[in-house]
Write an enzyme that holds these catalytic residues in place. Structure first.
Site, short mmCIF file in Angstrom:
data_model
loop_
_atom_site.label_atom_id
_atom_site.label_comp_id
_atom_site.label_asym_id
_atom_site.label_seq_id
_atom_site.Cartn_x
_atom_site.Cartn_y
_atom_site.Cartn_z
N LEU A 275 -7.90 -14.67 -6.75
CA LEU A 275 -7.58 -13.34 -6.25
C LEU A 275 -5.85 -13.42 -6.15
O LEU A 275 -5.59 -12.33 -4.59
CB LEU A 275 -8.51 -13.48 -4.49
CG LEU A 275 -9.69 -13.21 -5.22
CD1 LEU A 275 -10.97 -12.77 -3.94
CD2 LEU A 275 -10.28 -12.43 -6.38
N ASN B 17 -11.89 -1.90 5.10
CA ASN B 17 -10.42 -1.48 4.94
C ASN B 17 -10.24 0.02 4.39
O ASN B 17 -9.14 0.18 4.19
CB ASN B 17 -10.10 -2.30 3.24
CG ASN B 17 -10.67 -1.40 1.97
OD1 ASN B 17 -11.27 -1.05 1.97
ND2 ASN B 17 -9.45 -1.81 0.74
N GLY C 121 -4.41 -12.04 -8.71
CA GLY C 121 -5.33 -10.38 -7.71
C GLY C 121 -4.29 -8.99 -8.00
O GLY C 121 -5.06 -7.79 -7.36
N TYR D 253 -2.09 -13.11 -5.92
CA TYR D 253 -1.39 -12.47 -6.71
C TYR D 253 0.42 -12.67 -6.95
O TYR D 253 1.25 -12.32 -7.69
CB TYR D 253 -1.05 -10.48 -7.09
CG TYR D 253 -1.13 -10.02 -5.90
CD1 TYR D 253 0.50 -10.01 -5.46
CD2 TYR D 253 -1.77 -9.73 -4.32
CE1 TYR D 253 0.76 -9.40 -3.97
CE2 TYR D 253 -1.38 -9.11 -3.62
CZ TYR D 253 -0.27 -8.96 -3.41
OH TYR D 253 -0.14 -8.44 -2.42
N ASP E 67 -11.71 -3.58 -1.18
CA ASP E 67 -11.99 -4.95 -2.04
C ASP E 67 -12.57 -4.94 -3.03
O ASP E 67 -12.11 -5.38 -4.14
CB ASP E 67 -11.75 -5.49 -0.71
CG ASP E 67 -10.37 -5.45 -0.34
OD1 ASP E 67 -9.19 -4.41 -0.51
OD2 ASP E 67 -10.76 -5.97 1.08
N ALA F 32 -13.17 -13.97 1.70
CA ALA F 32 -12.91 -13.24 0.81
C ALA F 32 -13.92 -13.78 -0.34
O ALA F 32 -14.60 -13.10 -1.24
CB ALA F 32 -10.90 -13.89 0.15
N SER G 216 0.67 -0.75 -0.13
CA SER G 216 0.01 0.16 -0.31
C SER G 216 1.12 1.63 -0.03
O SER G 216 0.85 2.42 -0.69
CB SER G 216 -1.07 -0.01 1.02
OG SER G 216 -1.72 -1.04 1.58
N LYS H 18 -10.29 -6.16 9.82
CA LYS H 18 -11.24 -5.48 8.69
C LYS H 18 -12.38 -5.80 9.14
O LYS H 18 -13.24 -4.73 9.96
CB LYS H 18 -10.98 -6.55 7.54
CG LYS H 18 -10.03 -5.75 6.68
CD LYS H 18 -10.13 -6.83 5.34
CE LYS H 18 -9.04 -6.08 4.63
NZ LYS H 18 -9.26 -7.05 3.32
N GLY I 105 -14.51 -21.41 -2.60
CA GLY I 105 -14.41 -20.76 -1.94
C GLY I 105 -15.41 -20.04 -0.75
O GLY I 105 -16.08 -19.94 -1.20
P1 ATR Z 1 -9.74 -15.96 3.49
O1 ATR Z 1 -10.49 -14.78 4.62
O2 ATR Z 1 -8.67 -15.15 2.83
O3 ATR Z 1 -11.07 -15.70 2.90
P2 ATR Z 1 -10.34 -17.66 4.73
O4 ATR Z 1 -12.21 -17.65 5.64
O5 ATR Z 1 -9.61 -18.96 6.10
O6 ATR Z 1 -9.80 -16.92 4.22
O7 ATR Z 1 -11.35 -19.06 4.02
C1 ATR Z 1 -10.54 -19.53 3.20
C2 ATR Z 1 -11.49 -20.53 2.00
O8 ATR Z 1 -9.63 -21.01 1.34
C3 ATR Z 1 -11.82 -21.63 2.53
O9 ATR Z 1 -13.27 -21.66 1.17
C4 ATR Z 1 -11.14 -23.00 2.81
O10 ATR Z 1 -12.46 -24.47 2.32
P3 ATR Z 1 -13.28 -24.75 4.33
O11 ATR Z 1 -13.88 -23.85 4.56
O12 ATR Z 1 -13.57 -25.99 3.31
O13 ATR Z 1 -11.57 -24.45 4.99
C5 ATR Z 1 -10.26 -23.13 1.81
N1 ATR Z 1 -9.33 -23.80 1.39
C6 ATR Z 1 -8.25 -24.40 2.70
N2 ATR Z 1 -7.21 -24.40 2.44
C7 ATR Z 1 -7.65 -25.66 0.96
C8 ATR Z 1 -8.04 -26.60 -0.08
N3 ATR Z 1 -6.72 -27.13 0.85
N4 ATR Z 1 -9.00 -27.20 0.24
C9 ATR Z 1 -9.59 -26.62 -0.26
N5 ATR Z 1 -10.29 -25.31 0.08
C10 ATR Z 1 -9.59 -25.00 0.90
#
Ligand code: ATR
Length: 290
Positions: A227, A92, A250, A229, A107, A135, A22, A71, A131
């Site tokens: 998302l 943010n 991203g 980068y 964002d 995010a 930033s 956040k 996911g």
């Molecule tokens: P952020 O705030 O960046 O979104 P987060 O809330 O920790 O981070 O979310 C991480 C995401 O990546 C979740 O959707 C997670 O899936 P789960 O809800 O099933 O945990 C996903 N994720 C992380 N590691 C993974 C993996 N090895 N395979 C599939 N999905 C994964």
């Protein structure tokens, strides 16, 4: 850079803040626009968010960015919150108003503007959102705001996918978000999708990891955004490209979330040309040579 009695101070609250890009964005913007503004990182511990916000206001800090893990925690200390930021539940950017800060989320508007520069559409599109974390939840809101046709929300944990779908559908009073387990991707109706990769899978140093490894899945993807980068091209992006789709990372989202914050603080519009210039500086900082 010349600092004098009229210099406006902006900054970033987070923990940690050492690796942020930033300052590169904002100090180059200020320099390019000949604006007397300086942007600095502020390390803020979890239990001192209130003091930090109140102290910043007392010091007439002109604007602040907020990053992980603050956040959401910063919200109770704001005077006002923008509607989108409220729906997302994460702020943010803080903008100084008459008696406190107003919180925004730049964002998601940043992601949208980044997509626009690549001629990616969201309105009317069928979206695959990978996911269900913070995010992905924010992206789901953006898809609703922007009038996507339908959003298949695929997550490893089905419970989380269902919870996010229920919540976002509830806020927008539409049932466009369809939760699915990642392993059920073969059941996606046969059409061309915009895919948004919002898991942490593939992030450096795990650059060979990809959230869905079956090749057939990628035949359905017309355009994709990861998302992430770092790496600059994820495994997900390279698989999309290998199957004839377009893919972006991203970094431009990061650029435009910063640009939109800068525009809110200074009541200006940053030109495309300046945005390109700042992107170049970010790439230099990250040592990216295309
Ligand atoms: P952020 O705030 O960046 O979104 P987060 O809330 O920790 O981070 O979310 C991480 C995401 O990546 C979740 O959707 C997670 O899936 P789960 O809800 O099933 O945990 C996903 N994720 C992380 N590691 C993974 C993996 N090895 N395979 C599939 N999905 C994964």
């Amino acid at each position: 850079m010349k600092i004098n009695g009229k210099t406006r101070t902006c900054g970033l609250m987070g923990n940690p803040v050492e690796h942020t890009l930033s300052p590169v964005i904002h100090n180059h913007l200020a320099e390019r626009e000949n604006r007397n503004l300086v942007y600095v990182p502020f390390l803020v511990e979890q239990d001192r968010i209130r003091e930090a916000v109140e102290g910043a206001y007392a010091l007439h800090i002109h604007g602040l960015n907020v990053t992980v893990p603050h956040k959401s925690a910063v919200i109770p200390y704001l005077k006002e919150i923008d509607k989108l930021a409220e729906n997302i539940g994460a702020v943010n950017t803080l903008v100084k108003t008459e008696n406190g800060y107003k919180g925004y989320n730049t964002d998601m508007p940043g992601l949208l503007r980044a997509m626009e520069t690549e001629n990616y559409a969201m309105r009317g599109e069928s979206v695959i959102l990978l996911g269900a974390g913070g995010a992905a939840r924010a992206v789901a809101m953006l898809c609703m705001e922007q009038g996507a046709k339908e959003i298949y929300l695929l997550n490893r944990s089905m419970e989380k996918a269902m919870a996010v779908a229920k919540e976002v559908n509830g806020i927008y009073k539409e049932n466009k978000i369809i939760p699915m387990a990642l392993s059920d991707h073969g059941k996606l109706p046969d059409k061309k999708y915009l895919a948004i990769q919002a898991t942490s899978v593939g992030l450096y140093p795990h650059v060979e990891d990809v959230v869905i490894s079956e090749e057939e899945f990628y035949d359905k993807i017309e355009t994709a955004v990861d998302l992430i980068y770092n790496p600059y091209e994820t495994k997900f992006m390279s698989m999309v490209k290998a199957h004839g789709g377009r893919a972006m990372n991203g970094l431009k989202m990061l650029l435009f979330q910063g640009i939109i914050a800068y525009e809110l603080w200074n009541d200006v519009t940053v030109s495309e040309e300046t945005a390109e210039e700042i992107l170049k500086k970010m790439k230099e900082e990250l040592n990216i040579h295309e």
